[in-house]
Design a protein around this motif. Structure first.
Motif, PDB file in Angstrom:
ATOM      1  N   ILE A   9      -2.147  -7.844   3.891  1.00 39.28           N
ATOM      2  CA  ILE A   9      -1.512  -6.819   3.603  1.00 39.28           C
ATOM      3  C   ILE A   9      -0.229  -6.445   3.693  1.00 39.28           C
ATOM      4  N   VAL A  10       0.481  -7.103   4.971  1.00 43.77           N
ATOM      5  CA  VAL A  10       1.521  -6.932   4.324  1.00 43.77           C
ATOM      6  C   VAL A  10       3.061  -7.675   3.383  1.00 43.77           C
ATOM      7  N   GLU A  11       2.101  -9.017   3.018  1.00 42.24           N
ATOM      8  CA  GLU A  11       3.202  -8.836   1.999  1.00 42.24           C
ATOM      9  C   GLU A  11       2.629  -8.370   0.594  1.00 42.24           C
ATOM     10  N   LEU A  12       1.768  -7.842   0.033  1.00 39.81           N
ATOM     11  CA  LEU A  12       1.298  -6.473  -0.388  1.00 39.81           C
ATOM     12  C   LEU A  12       2.049  -4.978  -0.497  1.00 39.81           C
ATOM     13  N   ALA A  13       2.375  -5.065   1.054  1.00 40.15           N
ATOM     14  CA  ALA A  13       3.499  -3.603   0.907  1.00 40.15           C
ATOM     15  C   ALA A  13       4.563  -4.273   0.543  1.00 40.15           C
ATOM     16  N   THR A  86      -6.427   0.797  -3.045  1.00 40.02           N
ATOM     17  CA  THR A  86      -7.619   0.370  -2.865  1.00 40.02           C
ATOM     18  C   THR A  86      -8.231   0.600  -1.733  1.00 40.02           C
ATOM     19  N   ARG A  87      -7.433  -1.264  -0.656  1.00 38.65           N
ATOM     20  CA  ARG A  87      -7.563  -1.923   0.171  1.00 38.65           C
ATOM     21  C   ARG A  87      -7.312  -1.005   0.705  1.00 38.65           C
ATOM     22  N   ALA A  88      -6.273  -0.180   1.537  1.00 41.19           N
ATOM     23  CA  ALA A  88      -6.977   0.895   2.489  1.00 41.19           C
ATOM     24  C   ALA A  88      -7.893   1.827   2.899  1.00 41.19           C
ATOM     25  N   SER A  89      -8.576   2.449   0.883  1.00 41.92           N
ATOM     26  CA  SER A  89      -9.942   2.478   1.486  1.00 41.92           C
ATOM     27  C   SER A  89     -10.499   2.389   2.208  1.00 41.92           C
ATOM     28  N   SER A  90     -10.956   1.180   2.515  1.00 39.38           N
ATOM     29  CA  SER A  90     -12.184  -0.042   2.762  1.00 39.38           C
ATOM     30  C   SER A  90     -11.754  -0.391   3.672  1.00 39.38           C
ATOM     31  N   GLU A  91     -10.620  -0.912   4.581  1.00 40.41           N
ATOM     32  CA  GLU A  91     -10.234  -1.450   5.368  1.00 40.41           C
ATOM     33  C   GLU A  91      -9.001  -1.356   6.354  1.00 40.41           C
ATOM     34  N   PHE A  92      -8.718   0.751   5.861  1.00 37.52           N
ATOM     35  CA  PHE A  92      -7.462   0.405   6.842  1.00 37.52           C
ATOM     36  C   PHE A  92      -8.522   0.364   8.526  1.00 37.52           C
ATOM     37  N   ALA A  93      -7.003  -0.066   9.373  1.00 39.55           N
ATOM     38  CA  ALA A  93      -7.803   0.473  10.737  1.00 39.55           C
ATOM     39  C   ALA A  93      -6.709   0.742  11.375  1.00 39.55           C
ATOM     40  N   PRO A  94      -6.415   1.407  12.385  1.00 35.27           N
ATOM     41  CA  PRO A  94      -5.006   1.748  13.059  1.00 35.27           C
ATOM     42  C   PRO A  94      -4.813   0.506  14.612  1.00 35.27           C
ATOM     43  N   GLN A  95      -5.143  -0.413  13.756  1.00 34.61           N
ATOM     44  CA  GLN A  95      -4.203  -1.304  14.476  1.00 34.61           C
ATOM     45  C   GLN A  95      -4.170  -2.725  13.723  1.00 34.61           C
ATOM     46  N   GLY A  96      -3.541  -3.873  14.454  1.00 28.58           N
ATOM     47  CA  GLY A  96      -3.143  -5.141  13.150  1.00 28.58           C
ATOM     48  C   GLY A  96      -2.273  -5.183  12.225  1.00 28.58           C
ATOM     49  N   ASP A  97      -2.079  -5.959  11.500  1.00 24.73           N
ATOM     50  CA  ASP A  97      -0.941  -5.571  10.211  1.00 24.73           C
ATOM     51  C   ASP A  97      -1.221  -4.081   9.705  1.00 24.73           C
ATOM     52  N   TRP A  98      -1.956  -2.951   9.510  1.00 30.55           N
ATOM     53  CA  TRP A  98      -2.019  -2.083   9.481  1.00 30.55           C
ATOM     54  C   TRP A  98      -1.093  -1.232  10.457  1.00 30.55           C
TER      55      TRP A  98
END
Length: 272
Positions: A9-13, A86-98
């Protein structure tokens, strides 16, 4: 998923933000498109094999190459944005790489068109408050971001219910003030802007929504208020249309009233 999209997700961002480093090409695109159309027309008008024809073909091909390059950049931006949301719509969490600053910047840009260093939801500011969240609060925050991202990707109406709460007769003027201010506003300032016709206690109206809604359209900090990330999206996708409809209706009513007054002034409707 396209094979060349980053997996992390960091690389995608990072890839998403880098794709927007040349946002000034938007103006160039219009100019290139205009020139491309012009030289296409010239190719049709000049006789094949003549010097002017050859020049026109050369210019057309040059602008076509530039246009194709910009189109590929636009397609890449769109592809990266769709994947991030699309990833944020199911994978986002207030922790880690997000909670990485690059991810926050990319995600807020993908959602509201601006890079920001915080995601604001209810009483929570991320990433600052991430370590202080209880597990229940983590669920609440995650679901709010999921709903926003999903709304943008598939327009499934997930914000319809919260918009109804934001746009009641009492809260609609408050929401409009917050949307226009774009910064934290005190309840007193909101009341002052609403004037005599507004609600006496805007803070109570906003607190009611935070206490009863599944999704949080407002953000609260030390008693001051602004739209949350979710609230901004609800306003952008619904509020602007409502305001335009209200203004159109208001203008129509004023026109009708003026027509009636003009008729009376001209003796219209009187028996002769």
């Amino acid at each position: 998923m396209t094979d060349d999209l980053p997996e992390g997700i960091v690389e995608l961002a990072k890839a998403y933000l880098e794709s927007h480093d040349s946002d000034d090409t938007i103006d160039d695109e219009s100019e290139i498109e205009e020139n491309l159309e012009y030289w296409r027309e010239q190719v049709e008008e000049f006789e094949e094999g003549t010097p002017m024809y050859e020049m026109a073909v050369e210019e057309r091909d040059s602008y076509q190459e530039k246009y194709d390059e910009i189109s590929e950049q636009d397609e890449r931006r769109s592809e990266l944005r769709d994947e991030l949301l699309t990833r944020a719509s199911s994978e986002f969490a207030p922790q880690g790489d997000w909670m990485n600053e690059t991810v926050i910047s990319a995600l807020t840009h993908a959602i509201v068109g601006q890079q920001r260093d915080r995601i604001l939801i209810g009483d929570y500011s991320l990433p600052n408050d991430a370590d202080e969240l209880s597990k229940r609060e983590m669920v609440t925050v995650a679901k709010n971001v999921h709903a926003v991202a999903e709304e943008i990707v598939v327009s499934n109406g997930s914000l319809d219910e919260v918009w109804e709460m934001m746009s009641t007769d009492k809260r609609s003027p408050i929401t409009k003030v917050l949307a226009e201010e774009k910064e934290l506003v005190s309840s007193g300032d909101i009341s002052a802007q609403l004037g005599d016709g507004g609600t006496d206690n805007p803070g109570a109206n906003l607190r009611y929504v935070l206490n009863s809604a599944e999704y949080y359209p407002y953000y609260r900090e030390d008693g001051d208020w602004r739209l949350s990330l979710l609230g901004e999206v609800a306003w952008q996708t619904r509020g602007l249309d409502d305001v335009e409809d209200d203004e159109s209706s208001h203008n129509s009513e004023e026109t009708d009233q003026q027509s009636s007054l003009d008729e009376l002034d001209n003796g219209g409707g009187s028996d002769e």
